[in-house]
Motif scaffolding. Structure first.
Motif, PDB file in Angstrom:
ATOM      1  N   ILE A 290       7.600  43.002  87.383  1.00 55.60           N
ATOM      2  CA  ILE A 290       8.267  41.802  87.031  1.00 55.60           C
ATOM      3  C   ILE A 290       9.626  42.124  86.893  1.00 55.60           C
ATOM      4  N   SER A 291      10.180  43.408  86.638  1.00 57.34           N
ATOM      5  CA  SER A 291      11.805  43.644  86.614  1.00 57.34           C
ATOM      6  C   SER A 291      12.156  43.368  88.235  1.00 57.34           C
ATOM      7  N   GLY A 292      11.563  43.743  89.363  1.00 60.85           N
ATOM      8  CA  GLY A 292      11.785  43.532  90.637  1.00 60.85           C
ATOM      9  C   GLY A 292      12.036  41.984  90.875  1.00 60.85           C
TER      10      GLY A 292
ATOM     11  N   SER B 176       9.591  57.617  90.029  1.00 60.61           N
ATOM     12  CA  SER B 176       9.809  58.925  90.262  1.00 60.61           C
ATOM     13  C   SER B 176       9.863  59.701  88.933  1.00 60.61           C
ATOM     14  N   LEU B 177      10.243  59.001  87.634  1.00 61.39           N
ATOM     15  CA  LEU B 177      10.256  59.536  86.526  1.00 61.39           C
ATOM     16  C   LEU B 177       8.748  59.515  85.825  1.00 61.39           C
TER      17      LEU B 177
ATOM     18  N   ILE C 104      16.873  51.466  90.955  1.00 59.45           N
ATOM     19  CA  ILE C 104      16.428  51.611  89.496  1.00 59.45           C
ATOM     20  C   ILE C 104      15.028  51.747  89.573  1.00 59.45           C
ATOM     21  N   ILE C 105      14.308  50.831  90.160  1.00 60.23           N
ATOM     22  CA  ILE C 105      12.826  50.567  89.930  1.00 60.23           C
ATOM     23  C   ILE C 105      12.306  52.002  90.515  1.00 60.23           C
ATOM     24  N   ASP C 106      12.589  52.373  91.750  1.00 56.35           N
ATOM     25  CA  ASP C 106      12.382  53.605  92.610  1.00 56.35           C
ATOM     26  C   ASP C 106      12.416  54.794  91.697  1.00 56.35           C
TER      27      ASP C 106
END
Length: 789
Positions: A492-494, A508-509, A502-504
């Protein structure tokens, strides 16, 4: 359960139902409707709704418009009170509705399906046409008593008109007199206090001898009754009083008529109010495109394309199941509103079914009977949002956990919300485990990802989610069972324009376990979508195969019926031809025998006898009922006596033995108007003789029972369940002893006990027929039953 009914908006359904009733009595029934936990009561409620809906489909004009609330009028008449004309007209209107409704429900059209429950109710409606017609004859218009209500009233009113004419004539002579006109304010005749008067100017009041009855507000005019009409007015007043007395007598007579039948009329009124309520349920089903669900007491529910009946506009149907493969369903995923709709739909449809209402769902829907339904959907009774706090949630949950058991349905919205995510998820899992161990059927919504793994790894606990369209960024509200929900936060953010970097970084987190779970869910979704497509295709093919098989079965059945009809017709025609030929040959033989006294025609006679035997053999072959020699030897009688009743299987006839058998075993029997020559081996004993010979200890036992059993069973004051048990045992004893008729005394009351008993009698294999008690037998309070022999 009252707070639950409010939370699931059941009372809004009740309001809609009440608006569809024709009368205030029906509205009362609707407003009293509550869900039941008794299986027979629920199934009866659903069945009567189905019968009423089918009746409305074929005959939408149900004659209930005249039903009025006449309960107070009936009570007044019962204690000898006087009913006003308006009250009597309401009684007449209700009696007309009773008569028309009875005819409407007991007269079936050819294309109608059976409506046993509605017919049983209609049979309790009385026909009071004599009272109805007498009221309508005596009272016309808005409470006006008709002139011909009685001969005395007609005479009195005729006399009143005569006196009124005479009074007017005298007064008009006064006002037309040139000498008197100058004393009058106006040249007209008026009425003051039931007396005919003329308006006279104040200053000339002494010029018109008479009685002053009134004066104008200004005092300029006085209304004088001239002495010439005083006596006529007195007579007129006397007759007016006589008219009122006669009207009171007529109303009292009508009130007595109503009072004599008030108890039975009250029963009919109660039945009419129930029928009004039942047809309102049918109209509600039509309005929301509902249907009768199957009902079970195993805690299993299957809703096929169920729709929330209170949501207007386009409603996405919900398909859900619970209690078969799994007892607990965990709906996960983002808080989009569709999860709460699902909970409310399941709860509301269950309540409606347990109240005997149809539900807006497709055929194949099956709902369970739950002793208790518990709901935690927040403080705000809105489908779109929940504003409850963690404290209010937990207070509600504590009460639910204390009361729930294996016969409960528990609906929990956003379980564990409002506190620390880790603690909230752990608490939610512990609560679900407790409910599952208690055997409750539970549906819970949550946004905690931890519960997805819990549901996936636990037996009889299943995941579900509300489908979300990434392209439109909106939920489709379609429930996907067996498929845990995804947050879709990254997607949704993308779509909304957030930087891919930021999404990547956010991905990773995530821990490796979280990424594994996300990949597992994605893999499961793909597999389930494919499996769902294959399942839908298989179901479509199966439905097509079943439909084809059904059509073939129908076609085969039609061909068999047609073939049977052709064979029967051909056999009957052939039998008729042979019988005519046989009758003709017998006539010829008879003529020849008479002629033997005059002519030596033995050869012709012998030939005719041979011809007749050939025709008889042809008849035997065509009927297909001639026994072969072995069957005759095995089944035939060995001896007979004159007058004995015997049966000829090949002819399907009974007859009386006229002659003993000759050396070949042939003898004559009388079958109706025909004398037949048959062989003794073709004869069988009749069923009556077999039964007489086979009488054993059964008859002895039946005789003992017959000395003990009464022809009456009085079960007034019992519940329906108790009454069913008593009636079942009593009918067994009555059938065993051959006692018939018998009298089931259930009383009049509301008619519920009578309706339940008669529904039971309709399907009882010992019962030949039943009816209302007649005058002297108990009327509507007794059902008279004829037993089969």
């Amino acid at each position: 359960m009252d707070p639950i009914l409010h939370k699931l908006e059941f009372y809004k359904i009740i309001e809609n139902l009440a608006q569809l009733c024709t009368s205030s009595l029906g509205k009362e029934k609707a407003q009293e409707l509550r869900p039941s936990t008794k299986g027979w009561h629920i199934k009866d409620g659903l069945a009567e709704t189905t019968e009423a809906k089918e009746t409305l489909r074929l005959r939408p004009s149900v004659p209930l418009a005249g039903l009025q609330d006449i309960r107070s009028a009936l009570k007044k008449a019962q204690i000898g009170g006087l009913l006003e004309p308006e009250e009597l007209l309401r009684v007449s209107s209700t009696l007309r509705a009773s008569r028309k409704m009875r005819t409407f429900l007991t007269t079936e059209e050819k294309e109608e399906r059976p409506i046993p429950m509605l017919k049983a109710l209609a049979e309790g409606l009385g026909n009071y046409r004599n009272i109805e017609e007498e009221i309508n004859r005596c009272i016309i218009g808005e409470g006006e008593i008709a002139d011909n209500a009685s001969a005395e009233l007609q005479r009195i009113r005729k006399t009143i008109k005569t006196f009124q004419t005479r009074v007017r004539e005298k007064l008009e002579a006064i006002i037309r007199s040139p000498e008197k006109q100058k004393y009058l304010q106006e040249a007209l005749v008026t009425v003051r206090g039931d007396r005919y008067v003329v308006p006279v100017r104040q200053e000339y009041r002494n010029q018109i001898p008479g009685l002053i009855h009134d004066q104008s507000a200004s005092g300029a005019t006085v209304f004088i009754e001239p002495m010439a009409v005083v006596e006529l007015n007195n007579d007129l007043k006397r007759y007016h009083a006589a008219e009122k007395t006669e009207i009171l007598r007529i109303l009292q007579s009508l009130s007595v008529l109503v009072g004599q039948e008030s108890e039975d009329i009250a029963v009919s009124t109660e039945i009419l109010s129930r029928l009004d309520f039942i047809f309102a349920k049918a109209r509600l089903s039509q309005k929301m495109d509902g249907g009768e669900p199957a009902i079970n007491q195993r805690g299993q529910l299957t809703i096929r394309s169920g729709r929330h009946p209170l949501i207007t506009g386009k409603v996405v149907p919900v398909s859900i199941e619970l209690g078969k493969k799994f007892r607990t369903l965990v709906i996960t995923g983002p808080n989009t509103g569709g999860k709460t709709v699902t909970l409310k739909t399941v709860g509301l449809l269950t309540l409606m079914a347990q109240a005997g209402l149809h539900v807006p769902a497709e055929p194949g829907t099956e709902l369970a009977i739950f002793e208790q339904i518990f709901v935690d959907i927040g403080d705000e009774q809105s489908i779109e949002q929940s504003l409850s706090t963690f404290s209010s949630h937990m207070t509600n949950l504590v009460q639910i956990l204390e009361k729930t058991d294996s016969s409960s349905l528990v609906l929990l919205d956003e379980l564990g919300a409002g506190t620390d995510p880790t603690e909230g998820a752990a608490l939610a899992q512990a609560i679900l485990e407790y409910l599952h161990q208690k055997g409750a059927k539970t549906i819970a919504t949550t946004h905690y990802s931890e519960l997805k793994t819990f549901a996936y790894t636990s037996e009889e606990i299943e995941n579900a989610s509300v489908e979300f369209d990434i392209e439109t960024l909106s939920p489709t509200y379609r429930l996907l069972i067996g498929r845990p929900g995804r947050s879709n936060a990254f997607e949704i953010s993308g779509r909304l324009g957030l930087s891919h970097n930021i999404i990547d970084r956010a991905r990773s987190l995530l821990t490796q376990d979280e990424r594994n779970v996300a990949n597992l869910i994605e893999h499961l979704e793909a597999n389930q979508v494919e499996a769902q497509k294959e399942r839908e295709e298989a179901m479509r093919l199966r439905q097509e195969a079943e439909e084809l098989r059904r059509k073939l079965d129908q076609r085969e059945k039609a061909w068999r019926e047609k073939e049977d009809k052709i064979l029967i017709k051909a056999r009957d025609e052939a039998y008729r031809i042979v019988k005519e030929a046989k009758d003709e040959s017998e006539r010829i033989v008879k003529d020849l025998r008479l002629a033997m006294k005059r002519l030596p025609i033995k050869e012709e006679l012998l030939k005719a006898e041979q011809e007749r035997n050939k025709l008889r053999q042809m008849q035997d072959t065509i009927t297909g009922q001639r026994l072969n020699k072995e069957e005759r030897a095995h089944n035939g009688l060995k001896t007979v006596k004159i007058g004995q009743t015997v049966r000829v299987p090949r002819l399907n006839q009974k007859g009386s033995v006229l002659t003993l058998p000759n050396n070949q075993g042939d003898l004559q029997i009388q079958a109706g108007i025909l004398k037949l020559t048959v062989n003794i081996k073709e004869l069988e004993a009749t069923e009556e003789e077999k039964e007489e010979k086979g009488r054993t200890s059964y008859a002895v036992m039946a005789g003992d029972k017959a000395r003990e059993i009464s022809r009456e069973l009085d079960f007034r004051g019992t519940t329906v369940d108790e009454a069913m048990e008593q009636v079942a045992k009593y009918l067994d004893d009555a059938y065993l002893t051959g006692t018939s008729p018998v009298y089931l005394i259930h009383g009049k009351g509301t008619g519920a006990l009578r309706s339940a008993i008669r529904s039971y009698l309709k399907n009882h294999h010992y019962i030949k027929s039943f009816r209302n008690g007649e005058q002297g037998e108990g009327g509507l309070g007794v059902t008279v039953v004829e037993m089969k022999s």
